[in-house]
Write a protein that holds these residues in place. Sequence first.
Motif, PDB file in Angstrom:
ATOM      1  N   GLU A  23      -6.502 -11.268  -4.844  1.00 23.44           N
ATOM      2  CA  GLU A  23      -5.165 -10.992  -5.375  1.00 23.44           C
ATOM      3  C   GLU A  23      -4.584  -9.664  -4.903  1.00 23.44           C
ATOM      4  N   LYS A  24      -5.430  -8.666  -4.715  1.00 19.68           N
ATOM      5  CA  LYS A  24      -4.923  -7.329  -4.411  1.00 19.68           C
ATOM      6  C   LYS A  24      -5.224  -6.865  -2.990  1.00 19.68           C
ATOM      7  N   ALA A  25      -6.428  -7.144  -2.495  1.00 16.11           N
ATOM      8  CA  ALA A  25      -6.824  -6.591  -1.202  1.00 16.11           C
ATOM      9  C   ALA A  25      -6.332  -7.432  -0.024  1.00 16.11           C
ATOM     10  N   LEU A  26      -6.589  -8.728  -0.040  1.00 15.70           N
ATOM     11  CA  LEU A  26      -6.247  -9.555   1.119  1.00 15.70           C
ATOM     12  C   LEU A  26      -4.759  -9.570   1.461  1.00 15.70           C
ATOM     13  N   PRO A  27      -3.856  -9.480   0.478  1.00 19.43           N
ATOM     14  CA  PRO A  27      -2.445  -9.382   0.873  1.00 19.43           C
ATOM     15  C   PRO A  27      -2.112  -8.106   1.659  1.00 19.43           C
ATOM     16  N   LEU A  28      -2.939  -7.060   1.510  1.00 22.20           N
ATOM     17  CA  LEU A  28      -2.675  -5.785   2.181  1.00 22.20           C
ATOM     18  C   LEU A  28      -3.434  -5.612   3.489  1.00 22.20           C
ATOM     19  N   ILE A  29      -4.638  -6.150   3.552  1.00 19.21           N
ATOM     20  CA  ILE A  29      -5.584  -5.776   4.594  1.00 19.21           C
ATOM     21  C   ILE A  29      -5.095  -6.062   6.017  1.00 19.21           C
ATOM     22  N   PRO A  30      -4.543  -7.244   6.322  1.00 24.80           N
ATOM     23  CA  PRO A  30      -4.129  -7.461   7.728  1.00 24.80           C
ATOM     24  C   PRO A  30      -3.133  -6.418   8.219  1.00 24.80           C
ATOM     25  N   LYS A  31      -2.156  -6.065   7.378  1.00 27.64           N
ATOM     26  CA  LYS A  31      -1.165  -5.053   7.775  1.00 27.64           C
ATOM     27  C   LYS A  31      -1.830  -3.680   7.894  1.00 27.64           C
ATOM     28  N   CYS A  32      -2.723  -3.358   6.973  1.00 27.93           N
ATOM     29  CA  CYS A  32      -3.432  -2.076   7.059  1.00 27.93           C
ATOM     30  C   CYS A  32      -4.263  -2.004   8.333  1.00 27.93           C
ATOM     31  N   PHE A  33      -4.934  -3.086   8.677  1.00 26.25           N
ATOM     32  CA  PHE A  33      -5.720  -3.117   9.908  1.00 26.25           C
ATOM     33  C   PHE A  33      -4.822  -2.912  11.116  1.00 26.25           C
ATOM     34  N   ARG A  78      -4.530   1.890   8.777  1.00 28.59           N
ATOM     35  CA  ARG A  78      -4.307   2.621   7.523  1.00 28.59           C
ATOM     36  C   ARG A  78      -5.282   2.131   6.457  1.00 28.59           C
ATOM     37  N   PHE A  79      -5.964   3.071   5.791  1.00 31.04           N
ATOM     38  CA  PHE A  79      -6.817   2.704   4.671  1.00 31.04           C
ATOM     39  C   PHE A  79      -5.959   2.492   3.428  1.00 31.04           C
ATOM     40  N   PRO A  80      -6.148   1.382   2.702  1.00 26.22           N
ATOM     41  CA  PRO A  80      -5.325   1.104   1.520  1.00 26.22           C
ATOM     42  C   PRO A  80      -5.765   1.936   0.312  1.00 26.22           C
ATOM     43  N   ALA A  81      -5.451   3.227   0.353  1.00 27.64           N
ATOM     44  CA  ALA A  81      -5.885   4.138  -0.712  1.00 27.64           C
ATOM     45  C   ALA A  81      -5.294   3.769  -2.064  1.00 27.64           C
ATOM     46  N   GLU A  82      -4.195   3.015  -2.066  1.00 25.79           N
ATOM     47  CA  GLU A  82      -3.592   2.613  -3.334  1.00 25.79           C
ATOM     48  C   GLU A  82      -4.500   1.685  -4.145  1.00 25.79           C
ATOM     49  N   LEU A  83      -5.540   1.139  -3.521  1.00 23.58           N
ATOM     50  CA  LEU A  83      -6.475   0.268  -4.231  1.00 23.58           C
ATOM     51  C   LEU A  83      -7.575   1.044  -4.955  1.00 23.58           C
ATOM     52  N   ILE A  84      -7.716   2.341  -4.670  1.00 26.34           N
ATOM     53  CA  ILE A  84      -8.818   3.109  -5.256  1.00 26.34           C
ATOM     54  C   ILE A  84      -8.803   3.092  -6.785  1.00 26.34           C
ATOM     55  N   PRO A  85      -7.654   3.301  -7.463  1.00 26.10           N
ATOM     56  CA  PRO A  85      -7.704   3.294  -8.925  1.00 26.10           C
ATOM     57  C   PRO A  85      -8.226   1.986  -9.512  1.00 26.10           C
ATOM     58  N   GLU A  86      -7.841   0.853  -8.930  1.00 29.80           N
ATOM     59  CA  GLU A  86      -8.325  -0.419  -9.471  1.00 29.80           C
ATOM     60  C   GLU A  86      -9.798  -0.643  -9.129  1.00 29.80           C
ATOM     61  N   ILE A  87     -10.223  -0.208  -7.941  1.00 31.77           N
ATOM     62  CA  ILE A  87     -11.650  -0.263  -7.599  1.00 31.77           C
ATOM     63  C   ILE A  87     -12.456   0.520  -8.637  1.00 31.77           C
ATOM     64  N   ALA A 106     -14.649   7.641 -11.582  1.00 35.71           N
ATOM     65  CA  ALA A 106     -13.256   7.336 -11.933  1.00 35.71           C
ATOM     66  C   ALA A 106     -12.337   7.318 -10.720  1.00 35.71           C
ATOM     67  N   GLY A 107     -12.879   7.638  -9.548  1.00 35.91           N
ATOM     68  CA  GLY A 107     -12.079   7.633  -8.333  1.00 35.91           C
ATOM     69  C   GLY A 107     -11.164   8.829  -8.194  1.00 35.91           C
ATOM     70  N   ARG A 108     -11.354   9.841  -9.046  1.00 33.99           N
ATOM     71  CA  ARG A 108     -10.512  11.040  -8.957  1.00 33.99           C
ATOM     72  C   ARG A 108     -11.060  12.059  -7.970  1.00 33.99           C
ATOM     73  N   VAL A 109     -12.338  11.944  -7.628  1.00 34.88           N
ATOM     74  CA  VAL A 109     -12.953  12.756  -6.578  1.00 34.88           C
ATOM     75  C   VAL A 109     -13.589  11.804  -5.578  1.00 34.88           C
ATOM     76  N   ILE A 110     -13.231  11.953  -4.318  1.00 31.38           N
ATOM     77  CA  ILE A 110     -13.758  11.103  -3.258  1.00 31.38           C
ATOM     78  C   ILE A 110     -14.741  11.916  -2.423  1.00 31.38           C
ATOM     79  N   GLY A 111     -15.826  11.275  -2.011  1.00 34.24           N
ATOM     80  CA  GLY A 111     -16.840  11.956  -1.223  1.00 34.24           C
ATOM     81  C   GLY A 111     -16.994  11.365   0.161  1.00 34.24           C
ATOM     82  N   CYS A 112     -17.605  12.142   1.046  1.00 34.69           N
ATOM     83  CA  CYS A 112     -18.041  11.643   2.354  1.00 34.69           C
ATOM     84  C   CYS A 112     -19.439  12.197   2.600  1.00 34.69           C
ATOM     85  N   PHE A 113     -20.117  11.647   3.598  1.00 38.09           N
ATOM     86  CA  PHE A 113     -21.538  11.921   3.831  1.00 38.09           C
ATOM     87  C   PHE A 113     -21.713  12.444   5.235  1.00 38.09           C
ATOM     88  N   GLY A 114     -22.166  13.672   5.382  1.00 35.86           N
ATOM     89  CA  GLY A 114     -22.288  14.306   6.683  1.00 35.86           C
ATOM     90  C   GLY A 114     -23.725  14.392   7.150  1.00 35.86           C
TER      91      GLY A 114
END
Length: 387
Positions: free
Chosen positions: A33-43, A47-56, A126-134
């Motif tokens: 319902e939320k990701a697949l309508p966005l993903i082809p255009k994002c690809f 562009r990463f669909p950051a707007e999905l982070i709160p629902e994730i 809660a998705g308010r802090v995002i991390g990466c792994f170095g």
Amino acid sequence: MRSLDPLDLYEIDDLLSDEERMIRDAVARFVDEKALPLIPKCFDEARFPAELIPEIADLGLLGSSLEGYGCAGLNATSYGLICQELERGDSGLRSFVSVQSSLCMYPIHAFGSEEQKERWLPEMAAGRVIGCFGLTEPHGGSDPSNMKTRARKDGDDWILNGAKMWITNGNIADIAIVWAQTDDGVQGFIVEKDFDGYEAREIHAKMSLRASITSELYFDNVRVPDANRLPNVKGLKGPLSCLNQARYGITWGPIGAATACLKEALDYCGERELFGRPVSATQSAQVKLADMARRITSAKLLSWRLGRLKDEGKLHPSQVSLAKWNNVRMALDIARECRDLLGGSGITLEYSAIRHALNLESVITYEGTETVHQLVIGRELTGHNAF
């Protein structure tokens, strides 16, 4: 005689608990319902669909297998099913959750101080802090022992210098879990994005994982307080244990990508007529489709067993290597074959096969290349290290 589900010939769904099925179905609905309508255009737009982070985050998918600190505390199979459904949408979605959960939240949970856990984990869940792994470096690749990034003690702080490469989430990350050589072995540090001398540069012109952020990280005399050092681990076992957590999820993710491709090919071949009959009525198409179903069934059973071993505390890293090698190769081959069955339509983003095939070229490389995992199994079989 009953009909079988073409996407579950061995009725593996019956091996799952009611809770596991409920979690999978909730993530599947989100993807549909939320990701697949966005993903082809994002690809297409890289562009990463950051707007999905709160629902994730609201679904409890960040740090889902961790206990406490706002995390869901789910079992290993549930986490695997989350990865499967997210990658059915796109590898970029699963990569985002894998990095946040297994590579960033896990080391804080496993190796951090209580103060670090309290400060970071609830905000990350809660998705308010995002991390990466170095960990990976420009020259290092599959050999993390060849690490050039260094941290030296300076009073109550550490001075960090070096660079990391191919870092998912890098340019949206609030913190980076960075592994560096010290006089006392490899140690992990929580580097905050506003520390002087720290820079993330996004990597562009990618033909794979286009709906994901990939970055280079640079550290130029970055001063890191000792309070940001992970105190409860030293040596490569720290980062390697994180990779083992993430690789476990990766064994499940490509099953989702392969299943998406098979369903798409089944629908297309059933509808398209050539030479007076549906493509699905030809021997050549049926042989290809049957082989896909065989390989997906085998991959599902591998990952299901792996999940049960993980929950029983019996998981061996070589078992993860076998499943990562098998399942990603399976999915990549299926995506390519489905692209072929779709004919000319298969090269467009109207269909998912080419997108999954391109993404899986990265998945088969990161967190241990296919060759690395083959050599892990070779070592397990022979007792000889051929690295």
